[in-house]
Write an enzyme that holds these catalytic residues in place. Structure first.
Site, PDB file in Angstrom:
ATOM      1  N   CYS A 175       0.821  -1.211   0.000  1.00  0.00           N
ATOM      2  CA  CYS A 175       0.000   0.000   0.000  1.00  0.00           C
ATOM      3  C   CYS A 175       0.860   1.269   0.000  1.00  0.00           C
ATOM      4  CB  CYS A 175      -1.005  -0.046   1.152  1.00  0.00           C
ATOM      5  SG  CYS A 175      -2.391   1.090   0.935  1.00  0.00           S
ATOM      6  N   HIS A 202      -3.861  -5.133   0.618  1.00  0.00           N
ATOM      7  CA  HIS A 202      -3.377  -5.682   1.882  1.00  0.00           C
ATOM      8  C   HIS A 202      -3.554  -7.207   1.899  1.00  0.00           C
ATOM      9  CE1 HIS A 202      -2.623  -1.910   4.002  1.00  0.00           C
ATOM     10  NE2 HIS A 202      -3.579  -1.442   3.225  1.00  0.00           N
ATOM     11  N   GLU A 221      -2.473  -9.241   4.075  1.00  0.00           N
ATOM     12  CA  GLU A 221      -2.497  -9.751   5.445  1.00  0.00           C
ATOM     13  C   GLU A 221      -3.901  -9.832   6.032  1.00  0.00           C
ATOM     14  OE1 GLU A 221      -1.819  -5.243   5.800  1.00  0.00           O
ATOM     15  OE2 GLU A 221      -1.302  -6.840   4.399  1.00  0.00           O
TER      16      GLU A 221
END
Length: 185
Positions: free
Chosen positions: A73, A161, A163
């Protein structure tokens, strides 16, 4: 693995996902004096800042020149901007689910990712132009430059993202980076 924290709300989650791969990692602030020599790779986190903000986090990327890097990001925007790319405000803030519309499956980072895979976006800026030394590896219908690889280096940037739970194949991408590229065990 070294995780360089630019103030992202998800930094701890990046560490958790790395640890779920049974790999040791440390989170360090971006503005600390970090010696990366003992780490197998580096992750640049996201941030609530824009790369255009006067007080935006900055780091000397040259300190990590010999290390594999995954920029997430804000980290990807920072990497692109500081190597000759253009980062511009998005017409609309891109926050929420998106689907990959292009996956360069032969790239080591994207190996095993599906076209159409859901990812989680959370940014107000977008990478408008990639530097000539970058190759496009991921896109969505709204984000043309959702992922890139720096030619001749083990450096990647992704605009989403991996994660978070909503990135359904994020664990595949992280495993590709942590295990296959950084050679962590």
């Amino acid at each position: 693995l070294l995780i360089l924290d630019f103030g992202s709300q998800y930094t701890q989650l990046i560490a958790r996902r790395v640890r779920e791969l049974n790999v040791y990692c440390e989170i360090h602030p971006y503005n600390g004096d970090v010696d990366a020599s003992g780490f197998a790779g580096v992750v640049l986190s996201g941030s609530p800042f824009s790369v255009h903000d006067a007080d935006a986090p900055k780091v000397d990327l040259g300190k990590f020149d010999s290390k594999p890097m995954l920029a997430v990001c804000y980290g990807a925007q920072y990497l692109a901007q500081h190597t000759g790319g253009e980062v511009a405000p998005s017409d609309i803030r891109e926050y929420g689910r998106a689907n990959l519309s292009f996956v360069e499956g032969s790239n080591r980072l994207t190996k095993g990712l599906s076209n159409g895979s859901q990812v989680w976006m959370s940014h107000g800026d977008t990478i408008a132009t990639l530097p000539d030394s970058f190759e496009l590896i991921l896109s969505t219908s709204d984000v043309a430059n959702a992922g890139f690889h720096v030619k001749g280096k083990d450096w990647w940037g992704i605009q989403f993202h991996p994660e978070v739970y909503h990135s359904t194949e994020g664990s595949i991408l992280l495993k590709n980076f942590v295990i296959d590229i950084c050679k962590c065990s």
